[in-house]
Enzyme design. Structure first.
Site, PDB file in Angstrom:
ATOM      1  N   ALA A 117      -6.457  -3.856   2.131  1.00  0.00           N
ATOM      2  CA  ALA A 117      -6.340  -2.396   2.224  1.00  0.00           C
ATOM      3  C   ALA A 117      -5.791  -1.850   3.540  1.00  0.00           C
ATOM      4  O   ALA A 117      -5.118  -0.823   3.547  1.00  0.00           O
ATOM      5  CB  ALA A 117      -7.703  -1.768   1.963  1.00  0.00           C
ATOM      6  N   PRO A 121      -3.617  -0.822   6.713  1.00  0.00           N
ATOM      7  CA  PRO A 121      -4.279   0.246   7.469  1.00  0.00           C
ATOM      8  C   PRO A 121      -4.797   1.420   6.634  1.00  0.00           C
ATOM      9  O   PRO A 121      -5.384   2.337   7.180  1.00  0.00           O
ATOM     10  CB  PRO A 121      -3.157   0.723   8.398  1.00  0.00           C
ATOM     11  CG  PRO A 121      -1.898   0.471   7.632  1.00  0.00           C
ATOM     12  CD  PRO A 121      -2.153  -0.782   6.849  1.00  0.00           C
ATOM     13  N   GLY A 122      -4.563   1.408   5.320  1.00  0.00           N
ATOM     14  CA  GLY A 122      -5.178   2.435   4.483  1.00  0.00           C
ATOM     15  C   GLY A 122      -4.215   3.463   3.901  1.00  0.00           C
ATOM     16  O   GLY A 122      -4.657   4.423   3.285  1.00  0.00           O
ATOM     17  N   CYS A 147       6.139  -6.204   0.724  1.00  0.00           N
ATOM     18  CA  CYS A 147       7.251  -5.537   1.398  1.00  0.00           C
ATOM     19  C   CYS A 147       8.268  -6.598   1.831  1.00  0.00           C
ATOM     20  O   CYS A 147       8.687  -6.651   2.977  1.00  0.00           O
ATOM     21  CB  CYS A 147       6.757  -4.703   2.583  1.00  0.00           C
ATOM     22  SG  CYS A 147       5.787  -5.619   3.777  1.00  0.00           S
ATOM     23  N   ASP A 161     -12.842 -12.363   3.137  1.00  0.00           N
ATOM     24  CA  ASP A 161     -11.658 -13.047   2.631  1.00  0.00           C
ATOM     25  C   ASP A 161     -11.474 -12.564   1.186  1.00  0.00           C
ATOM     26  O   ASP A 161     -12.414 -12.600   0.381  1.00  0.00           O
ATOM     27  CB  ASP A 161     -11.891 -14.567   2.654  1.00  0.00           C
ATOM     28  CG  ASP A 161     -10.906 -15.292   1.772  1.00  0.00           C
ATOM     29  OD1 ASP A 161      -9.714 -15.273   2.103  1.00  0.00           O
ATOM     30  OD2 ASP A 161     -11.321 -15.827   0.724  1.00  0.00           O
ATOM     31  N   ASP A 199      -1.716  -5.505  -2.717  1.00  0.00           N
ATOM     32  CA  ASP A 199      -0.558  -5.301  -1.841  1.00  0.00           C
ATOM     33  C   ASP A 199      -0.638  -6.458  -0.842  1.00  0.00           C
ATOM     34  O   ASP A 199      -1.265  -6.343   0.211  1.00  0.00           O
ATOM     35  CB  ASP A 199      -0.668  -3.931  -1.164  1.00  0.00           C
ATOM     36  CG  ASP A 199       0.558  -3.608  -0.340  1.00  0.00           C
ATOM     37  OD1 ASP A 199       1.666  -3.826  -0.840  1.00  0.00           O
ATOM     38  OD2 ASP A 199       0.400  -3.150   0.814  1.00  0.00           O
TER      39      ASP A 199
END
Lengths: 330, 156
Positions: free
Chosen positions: A124, A126-127, A248, A174, A195
């Site tokens: 998650a 940096p949010g 990404c 983890d 992600d």
């Protein structure tokens, strides 16, 4: 080529990108754009302010546009700004917007979490996406936001606070181990966002050090880690539940090959994602290997197509309970 | 960030006491049916999610729970000081204890400065227009700033 770029692609990286972008003009566009700074996108935090209100307010000091008709929350600041000005504006400090690259907003649009759902954000920090999900869910339902390191949890926590997120529990574990424990305790999620950590080939514009750090070993290392996370995540997804896998990066080893691996081993369907950015289909052949044709439903976001960063998004539905599937296939 | 080991849920009696204090200080008469947890140093967080207390307890047995919900306020000498975001949540329904500051004062406040105001001693919600800017503590002559460092405008 004779271009005087400050950063240079490593030969193997260039070779791989040329393989993905076979048209010379297309590759040249890619090479040109990755040496420019990214556009300044922000996302209105609708937990705190309406899109109209923020749009009016920001246009009193900057030139701001809303490039997507059906997504008023996505705004582009066109004015020239001083370094750090976006993060130091009062509207940012009050949590009215989040500085987020447009391609990174697409994973949550693909997952489309709804108020009341039980959602896991496995990596998650940096949010940006956690806060985007909380806004989509109107602070209703629950998000479990996980990351592995305490310093990353601190950044996540600060962003959750600033954005007024109330329906989230941040945990530090983890990811794979956590999912195994969730599965054992029968914690099953409606939706999961994976992600995944990746080699970051799509972030060259905002993080040019990737030009230097990139190497093939990293690609292979992440590919293994992504598969491990994905297998575990599926174990705590409800039957009929959805998981979005995003990175990404452009490398097929971290994208289509992961999707192919999952399709071969688990009872899942890939779903076509419709996004407001130009998407290219996933590649069905890489390194001489054929990949499941269903990867064509995945979305490749290239920087030269959207004046954005690069991204990859795949959405899956779990069709059957994994235990009974295993029983049938053993 | 606060570590949430051994989660301390606020029980209904304590919740009533907190609501009474909110009413007394700011005229706030309703608390949503959120789950409230205390996380040390009197800090109270609110969780609007769908998980029950039992489910959160169960979660804490299998995961390292670091943060639950949002920091809303802190209990200090039987008074409540709303956080920056707590002031935004409760501020709109507050009908006393709210100080409206002007643009110039706001520019001082958001940089961490105190504001000269002669007010009764106590805790006040600070706002500028529709923006709620946390709470200030009055010593009679000035409002003492409590905007956390990371939420202040940095002078360039």
């Amino acid at each position: 080529m004779g271009n005087n770029y400050k950063w240079k692609m490593k030969p193997l990286f260039e070779e791989r990108m040329r393989e993905l972008l076979r048209d010379e003009g297309d590759f040249n566009e890619f090479e040109k754009i990755i040496h420019t700074s990214p556009l300044r996108f922000i996302r209105c935090n609708t937990l705190k302010i309406s899109c109209d209100e923020l749009f009016k307010r920001l246009n009193n000091k900057w030139k701001v546009v809303q490039p997507f008709r059906n997504h008023g929350e996505i705004m582009l600041v066109e004015s020239e700004l001083l370094p750090g000005e976006l993060g130091n504006a009062i509207e940012h400090l009050l949590g009215y917007y989040y500085v987020q690259e447009v391609s990174s907003m697409m994973s949550v649009l693909a997952l489309n979490p709804k108020p009341g759902e039980f959602v896991l954000d496995l990596c998650a920090s940096p949010g940006s996406k956690t806060t985007q999900m909380a806004a989509t869910m109107k602070n209703e339902g629950t998000i479990i936001a996980n990351d592995i390191k305490l310093d990353r949890i601190k950044i996540l926590s600060a962003n959750l606070e600033r954005c007024g997120v109330m329906n989230c529990i941040a945990v530090r574990n983890d990811g794979a181990g956590l999912c195994e424990r969730f599965a054992k305790q029968n914690f099953k999620f409606d939706k999961i966002l994976l992600d995944a950590p990746c080699s970051g080939e799509g972030t060259l514009r905002s993080s040019p050090k990737t030009f230097l750090m990139w190497n093939y070993k990293i690609v292979k290392k992440f590919s293994r880690e992504q598969r491990r996370l994905f297998i575990s995540a599926l174990k705590c997804l409800k039957v009929g539940g959805e998981i979005v896998y995003s990175t990404c990066t452009h490398s097929p080893e971290e994208n289509e090959e992961v999707v192919d691996f999952i399709l071969k081993k688990f009872p899942v369907d890939v779903e076509k994602v419709i996004l407001p950015l130009k998407c290219r289909s996933g590649v069905v052949n890489w390194g001489g290997k054929n990949i499941d044709n269903n990867v064509e439903k995945c979305c490749r976001i290239y920087p030269q197509d959207n004046d954005s960063e690069g991204f990859f998004i795949a959405k899956f539905k779990l069709l059957e309970d994994l235990e009974s599937f295993r029983g049938k296939n053993d | 960030m606060i570590r949430e080991s051994n989660i301390k849920f606020i029980k209904s009696g304590e919740k009533k006491r907190l609501l009474n204090t909110l009413k007394e200080q700011f005229g706030i008469s309703k608390l949503k049916s959120w789950i409230f947890v205390e996380t040390g140093k009197g800090k109270i967080r609110g969780f609007s999610g769908s998980m029950t207390r039992d489910e959160i307890d169960e979660l804490s047995e299998i995961a390292n729970v670091e943060v639950i919900g949002l920091y809303l306020f802190r209990v200090e000498n039987n008074r409540l000081r709303l956080s920056m975001d707590g002031s935004g949540i409760f501020g709109e329904s507050a009908n006393n204890g709210v100080v409206d500051i002007d643009e110039n004062e706001m520019n001082v406040w958001i940089r961490g400065g105190n504001i000269e105001r002669e007010l009764e001693n106590g805790i006040y919600i600070i706002k500028n227009g529709d923006d709620f800017l946390g709470c200030g503590i009055s010593d009679g002559k000035k409002l003492i700033n409590h905007v956390p460092k990371e939420r202040r405008i940095r002078n360039g």
